[in-house]
Design an enzyme around this catalytic site. Structure first.
Site, PDB file in Angstrom:
ATOM      1  N   SER A 130      37.757  26.084  29.383  1.00 59.23           N
ATOM      2  CA  SER A 130      36.497  25.361  29.484  1.00 59.23           C
ATOM      3  C   SER A 130      36.538  24.075  28.649  1.00 59.23           C
ATOM      4  O   SER A 130      37.405  23.221  28.874  1.00 59.23           O
ATOM      5  CB  SER A 130      35.345  26.282  29.054  1.00 59.23           C
ATOM      6  OG  SER A 130      34.093  25.743  29.383  1.00 59.23           O
ATOM      7  N   ASP A 184      32.441  30.451  39.554  1.00 56.58           N
ATOM      8  CA  ASP A 184      32.064  29.876  38.258  1.00 56.58           C
ATOM      9  C   ASP A 184      30.760  29.087  38.399  1.00 56.58           C
ATOM     10  O   ASP A 184      30.706  28.073  39.090  1.00 56.58           O
ATOM     11  CB  ASP A 184      33.187  28.962  37.757  1.00 56.58           C
ATOM     12  CG  ASP A 184      33.028  28.557  36.302  1.00 56.58           C
ATOM     13  OD1 ASP A 184      31.889  28.529  35.816  1.00 56.58           O
ATOM     14  OD2 ASP A 184      34.049  28.266  35.650  1.00 56.58           O
ATOM     15  N   HIS A 215      32.908  32.364  35.106  1.00 55.11           N
ATOM     16  CA  HIS A 215      33.454  31.528  34.032  1.00 55.11           C
ATOM     17  C   HIS A 215      34.093  32.462  33.001  1.00 55.11           C
ATOM     18  O   HIS A 215      33.496  32.769  31.956  1.00 55.11           O
ATOM     19  CB  HIS A 215      32.338  30.691  33.411  1.00 55.11           C
ATOM     20  CG  HIS A 215      32.819  29.546  32.574  1.00 55.11           C
ATOM     21  ND1 HIS A 215      33.592  28.517  33.079  1.00 55.11           N
ATOM     22  CD2 HIS A 215      32.636  29.262  31.250  1.00 55.11           C
ATOM     23  CE1 HIS A 215      33.856  27.650  32.126  1.00 55.11           C
ATOM     24  NE2 HIS A 215      33.298  28.082  30.995  1.00 55.11           N
TER      25      HIS A 215
END
Length: 235
Positions: A130, A184, A215
């Site tokens: 991320s 996600d 995610h």
């Protein structure tokens, strides 16, 4: 001190003020620097290490740095561990260039410390999830010496407009593994696909994997990461 088992080998877990370190019993010959996501810390991916099933012939040190605690605009200014401020989720919106470059400099310092410890840059992998993946991309593509590989997970390419001028020739052919979840909702897969396409158009070769997940990471992805690391870190 807690220990992790990887096959017949033990790995030592060490924590400092700035990072969590997983160190093999024998002198390491390669290093993976792996950045966590927004609001997490260096512990986030430590438990994955034993599941990577890396070959014993290449002792690998894992460094999981802690991001600094800073206010994050998108979260109402709440202070949390973050590699940079997030002002907007609009990929064309204002980015925290100062924060991104400061975190890039910090990872460069970790690379330098590993090189001083005897690990050549071509045995160092830069990875991140991320927000940490964005810093991995920012750093590795601009690092002046050849690196072993670049592994951005569930992320996007930051400061893409400066890459053409700042990209390192030494890492123009760096192995890149990009992974993203098709479900996600935090960073939609379209952001990852767009970043992949930008890299491809800029001449980079990307090994792209998507998984039916949110995610996060999944066991299939972890297996793919282990196989990829085994390849790029092979003697």
């Amino acid at each position: 001190m807690p220990a992790l088992r990887r096959g017949p080998q033990l790995q030592k877990l060490q924590e400092t003020e700035t990072a969590v370190i997983v160190q093999p019993d024998q002198a390491h010959k390669a290093t993976v620097i792996w950045m966590h996501g927004l609001g997490a810390d260096g512990h986030d991916f430590v438990s994955i290490v034993p599941h990577l099933k890396l070959p014993e012939g290449v002792p690998v040190k894992f460094i999981f740095p802690h991001a600094e605690v800073r206010p994050v605009t998108l979260n109402g200014g709440m202070a949390m561990r973050a590699w940079y401020d997030i002002k907007s989720l609009d990929r064309n919106g204002l980015q925290d260039e100062e924060g991104i470059r400061a975190s890039q400099a910090r990872i460069e310092q970790i690379i330098a410390e590993e090189r001083e410890a005897g690990v050549p840059s071509y045995k160092i992998v830069i990875a991140g999830f991320s927000q940490g993946g964005a810093i991995a991309l920012q750093t590795a593509l601009r690092h002046k010496d050849r690196l072993a590989g670049l592994m951005p997970l569930s992320t996007y390419l930051p400061l893409s407009g400066s890459l053409a001028n700042e990209g390192s020739e030494a890492n123009k052919n760096i192995p890149i593994l990009m992974c993203h979840g098709s479900h996600d909702a935090v960073l939609p897969i379209q952001l990852g696909e767009s970043s992949r396409d930008q890299l491809t158009q800029a001449g980079y070769t990307v090994d792209w994997h998507s998984y039916p997940m949110a995610h996060e990471v999944c066991m299939e992805e972890i297996a793919d990461i282990g196989n990829w690391l085994s390849t790029v870190l092979a003697d």
